[in-house]
Scaffold this motif. Structure first.
Motif, mmCIF file in Angstrom:
data_model
loop_
_atom_site.group_PDB
_atom_site.id
_atom_site.type_symbol
_atom_site.label_atom_id
_atom_site.label_comp_id
_atom_site.label_asym_id
_atom_site.label_seq_id
_atom_site.Cartn_x
_atom_site.Cartn_y
_atom_site.Cartn_z
ATOM 1 N N UNK A 50 0.793 -0.995 0.104
ATOM 2 C CA UNK A 50 -0.016 0.010 -0.052
ATOM 3 C C UNK A 50 0.948 1.430 -0.036
ATOM 4 N N UNK A 51 2.024 1.288 0.637
ATOM 5 C CA UNK A 51 2.832 2.381 0.775
ATOM 6 C C UNK A 51 3.546 2.711 -0.484
ATOM 7 N N UNK A 52 3.920 1.345 -1.386
ATOM 8 C CA UNK A 52 4.498 1.423 -2.631
ATOM 9 C C UNK A 52 3.561 2.226 -3.451
ATOM 10 N N UNK A 53 2.295 1.795 -3.428
ATOM 11 C CA UNK A 53 1.267 2.534 -4.289
ATOM 12 C C UNK A 53 1.250 3.912 -4.236
ATOM 13 N N UNK A 54 1.110 4.178 -2.658
ATOM 14 C CA UNK A 54 1.029 5.636 -2.172
ATOM 15 C C UNK A 54 2.501 6.593 -2.825
ATOM 16 N N UNK A 55 3.533 5.800 -2.946
ATOM 17 C CA UNK A 55 4.727 6.509 -3.386
ATOM 18 C C UNK A 55 4.702 6.654 -5.023
ATOM 19 N N UNK A 56 3.985 5.642 -5.593
ATOM 20 C CA UNK A 56 3.726 5.823 -7.293
ATOM 21 C C UNK A 56 2.942 7.218 -7.327
ATOM 22 N N UNK A 57 1.793 7.435 -6.432
ATOM 23 C CA UNK A 57 0.978 8.460 -6.490
ATOM 24 C C UNK A 57 1.635 9.777 -6.587
ATOM 25 N N UNK A 58 2.542 9.833 -5.841
ATOM 26 C CA UNK A 58 3.518 11.212 -5.735
ATOM 27 C C UNK A 58 4.606 11.347 -6.608
ATOM 28 N N UNK A 59 5.386 10.021 -7.041
ATOM 29 C CA UNK A 59 6.433 10.342 -7.815
ATOM 30 C C UNK A 59 6.522 9.425 -8.914
ATOM 31 N N UNK A 60 5.494 8.909 -9.411
ATOM 32 C CA UNK A 60 5.738 7.876 -10.575
ATOM 33 C C UNK A 60 5.373 8.669 -11.723
#
Length: 270
Positions: A163-173
């Protein structure tokens, strides 16, 4: 002490696959967490990117009770979370019973150390960390992360990390990654209730607040805090009170988790 009917410990059968999570890409793995100067584990948020080529992971729901008589756990024994209604009423009969039993666990562990006897119990590394640094945790608890949760429940900790990985993608992907990650988070249909125990809200009105890309990180941190500290605090307090009746708990602070495990149950506990 490992009988299911006692209701003391988490077990491998507590959660089962229910809701698929998009699979991750490469992620940071670690066999042990970095520690602060006090010896308490600490961690920061790692980042990775989801990949569509891997098989899905899962979120969790409570399964039917397993027929086995004893608790089985791959990560080691860790206290079962106390229901919110019991935490709110320490004079509840079940709360009193659990406090007495966990106090007995504490006295048993202290007497085992005092008499230089090994116990045939395998404890979670995070339980040992709480045991040896409990006073520090009460004064200034560390921000708990999925890597801490993996020391207690690998499956749930891994799901939280994703879930944190997905959150990181919403910010930096990339724009495409952001779009896919937002859709994945919203598509899980999560709300601010404790994973596996939808009757326990993480915040006031948590059952009416949906998890999305704007609050998913808060959801993960609150879940880790509730599972690893807030809802086991009454149990750990009882353990430490029982321990103190036999020997001062401050004596444990000089040991790290591996040394304390060796002291209590030897190098091989399985």
């Amino acid at each position: 002490l490992q009988r299911k009917q006692l209701g003391l410990w988490r077990g491998d059968s507590q959660f089962k696959p229910s809701v698929p999570i998009p699979p991750p890409g490469p992620s940071r793995t670690s066999s042990s967490l970095p520690t602060s100067s006090s010896g308490v584990a600490d961690d920061s948020v790692p980042s990775s990117s989801p990949s569509s080529s891997s098989s899905p992971s899962w979120v969790w729901t409570l399964p039917a009770d397993a027929p086995d008589e004893y608790i089985h756990t791959s990560e080691g024994l860790f206290p079962q979370v106390m229901a919110a209604r019991l935490s709110a009423d320490p004079n509840n009969a079940e709360s009193v019973r659990l406090a007495l039993v966990f106090s007995t666990v504490g006295r048993f562990l202290a007497r085992s150390i005092h008499d230089a006897r090994l116990v045939d119990l395998h404890f979670s590394p995070f339980f040992l960390d709480l045991l040896s640094h409990w006073s520090h945790w009460l004064r200034s608890p560390v921000l708990l992360s999925p890597l801490h949760l993996q020391l207690v429940d690998t499956t749930m900790g891994t799901s939280m990390q994703r879930l944190l990985d997905l959150a990181q993608q919403t910010l930096h992907g990339t724009e495409q990654q952001k779009k896919e990650s937002v859709a994945a988070i919203r598509g899980m249909g999560l709300d601010f209730t404790l994973p596996g125990a939808e009757d326990v809200p993480l915040i006031d009105g948590g059952d009416t607040r949906s998890v999305d890309e704007t609050n998913v990180i808060e959801y993960v941190w609150r879940s880790c805090h509730m599972l690893l500290f807030a809802l086991v605090k009454p149990h750990m307090t009882a353990v430490m009170e029982g321990f103190e009746e036999a020997m001062p708990s401050g004596a444990l602070a000089v040991f790290d988790d591996d040394e304390l495990e060796a002291l209590l149950c030897g190098r091989l506990c399985d």
